[in-house]
Design an enzyme around this catalytic site. Structure first.
Site, PDB file in Angstrom:
ATOM      1  CG  ASN A 293       8.190  -2.005  -4.767  1.00 25.19           C
ATOM      2  OD1 ASN A 293       8.915  -1.634  -3.833  1.00 25.19           O
ATOM      3  ND2 ASN A 293       6.887  -1.822  -4.747  1.00 25.19           N
TER       4      ASN A 293
ATOM      5  CG  HIS B 229      -0.415  -2.709  -1.306  1.00 26.52           C
ATOM      6  ND1 HIS B 229      -1.081  -1.940  -2.229  1.00 26.52           N
ATOM      7  CD2 HIS B 229       0.853  -2.257  -1.283  1.00 26.52           C
ATOM      8  CE1 HIS B 229      -0.245  -1.066  -2.756  1.00 26.52           C
ATOM      9  NE2 HIS B 229       0.941  -1.222  -2.193  1.00 26.52           N
TER      10      HIS B 229
ATOM     11  CE  LYS C 211       8.355   0.697  -1.113  1.00 29.22           C
ATOM     12  NZ  LYS C 211       7.343  -0.273  -1.578  1.00 29.22           N
TER      13      LYS C 211
ATOM     14  CD  GLU D   3       2.119  -0.590   2.934  1.00 26.67           C
ATOM     15  OE1 GLU D   3       1.217  -1.144   2.281  1.00 26.67           O
ATOM     16  OE2 GLU D   3       3.259  -0.370   2.475  1.00 26.67           O
TER      17      GLU D   3
ATOM     18  CD  GLU E 145       5.638  -5.597   0.486  1.00 33.45           C
ATOM     19  OE1 GLU E 145       5.692  -5.601   1.734  1.00 33.45           O
ATOM     20  OE2 GLU E 145       5.061  -4.701  -0.153  1.00 33.45           O
TER      21      GLU E 145
ATOM     22  CE  LYS F 267       6.300  -2.371   2.669  1.00 30.12           C
ATOM     23  NZ  LYS F 267       4.988  -2.940   2.317  1.00 30.12           N
TER      24      LYS F 267
ATOM     25  CG  ASP G 112      -4.633  -2.605  -2.098  1.00 33.68           C
ATOM     26  OD1 ASP G 112      -5.757  -2.189  -1.768  1.00 33.68           O
ATOM     27  OD2 ASP G 112      -3.636  -1.864  -2.223  1.00 33.68           O
TER      28      ASP G 112
HETATM   29 MG   LIG Z   1       5.012  -3.364  -1.678  1.00 37.74          MG
END
Ligand SMILES: [Mg+2]
Length: 370
Positions: free
Chosen positions: A205, A305, A174, A327, A229, A172, A278
């Site tokens: 994010n 998460h 960003k 993750e 995401e 993954k 999470d």
């Molecule tokens: Mg994230």
């Protein structure tokens, strides 16, 4: 067996290299405000939440653990984890000032410690207590190669190494640069570097608005992206639902949602395809499991998460039928008696009793702050 005492702690653990950044934050340490909960016989459960290591707020979290919820727990049976979770959420002074953020993170840390304690008292790993089986294959995907402050060359090099040398089958990265062109270039070069067989995800994010997210989102289909995401603000249900209708890449979110109600609203609106609950924010393992069941009932995969460094959520991923992958970020591995471990892209099944959250004494000494 009764709960005898609670001992709060705060750890600040350095991240990979000097600093990592996404589209909204840059950090040098991962914060772990948490608690040790000891039973009458001396057995101790460990739980913590995950923060950006901002000490003033970490202190508020552990103060909340000790002084708001602690008095509700002393003398209670360690087996009653679910009813204690309900008590903390519905019948504590936090009801009027919380239901999200600090108070829910404090509840999460306590709940994880209680599940760790319960599994230790029953002398089994948490995944076994939750009904999981030993031969479960839980895939790991790597987030630690794709930070936004990595220059393109380092980004490509790290992603390639995680696939070719470490054996990860999912990466993954960003996004959220000032320029959409640069974001898409980074996605393109990483896709080329890792090849078509590796799963690739992107994470904004929560930075963008609907127009920008749509513009980038329609282009992502060129790179076979598994999920997009947190494209927009974390509570924008309508925006995510609209985006979901406009692009073909599935949407993932949930790391900053604090209750099962939040997840229900997103799911009912058709605004999420991969549910990223999470345990360190949603109210611990007890609430995580309820959200995972909700997602399972809608045939939506749960990909947690990583706020706990994966230690407890590895057990949940093994035990829950709706969780295909978890993750991987290795920052806090060095802190634990049995650190989560990935071999050839798959998580190893933990052997120790408890939730995997037991800290080494030397981690407390090395990373403990007050
Ligand atoms: Mg994230």
């Amino acid at each position: 067996m009764k709960i005898k005492e609670l001992t709060p702690f705060i750890l600040h653990v350095p991240v990979t290299r000097d600093e990592i950044a996404d589209s909204t934050h840059a950090i040098t340490h991962w914060g772990m405000p948490g608690v040790m909960i000891t039973a009458e016989d001396g057995t101790t459960g460990y739980g913590y939440t995950g923060t950006h290591a901002f000490l003033p707020l970490d202190r508020v979290i552990v103060d909340c653990i000790e002084h708001t919820f602690g008095p509700l727990l002393i003398g209670k049976d360690v087996m009653q984890v679910e009813s204690l979770n309900e008590t903390m959420i519905k019948y504590s002074p936090a009801l009027w000032v919380g239901r999200g953020g600090i108070t829910q993170m404090a509840i999460s840390a306590i709940d994880i410690a209680l599940w760790d304690l319960k599994a230790k008292v029953l002398q089994m790993p948490l995944w076994k207590l939750l009904g999981g089986q030993e031969d479960t294959h839980l895939e790991a995907y790597n987030t630690d190669a794709g930070w936004l402050n990595w220059p393109q060359e380092l980004l490509v090099d790290d992603c390639r190494k995680q696939v070719e040398e470490a054996g990860f089958r999912g990466i993954k990265i960003k996004v959220g640069k000032a320029s959409a062109v640069e974001d898409l270039q980074r996605v393109e070069v990483v896709r080329k570097a890792i090849g078509d067989d590796i799963k690739l995800m992107v994470d904004a994010n929560g930075r963008w608005d609907l127009n920008h997210a749509t513009r980038v989102g329609v282009r992502l289909q060129d790179f076979d992206i598994i999920w997009f995401e947190e494209p927009m603000w974390h509570h924008d249900i309508n925006g995510h639902a609209q985006l979901a209708r406009q692009i073909s890449t599935p949407i993932a979110l949930g790391e900053l949602l604090y209750s099962i109600d939040d997840f229900r609203h997103f799911i009912n609106a058709g605004a999420v395809h991969f549910v990223q609950v999470d345990a360190v924010r949603v109210g611990g393992i007890t609430q995580w499991w309820k959200v995972a069941d909700l997602a399972y009932g809608h045939r939506l995969p749960v990909v947690p998460h990583h706020g706990d460094g994966g230690q407890a959520q590895l057990h949940l991923g093994i035990a829950h039928a709706g969780c295909p992958s978890l993750e991987y970020i290795p920052w806090t591995r060095r802190c634990f008696v049995e650190p989560m471990t990935v071999v050839d892209g798959m998580y190893q099944v933990p052997r120790e009793n408890g939730a995997g959250t037991t800290l080494k004494p030397e981690a407390m000494e090395q990373f403990g702050v007050k």
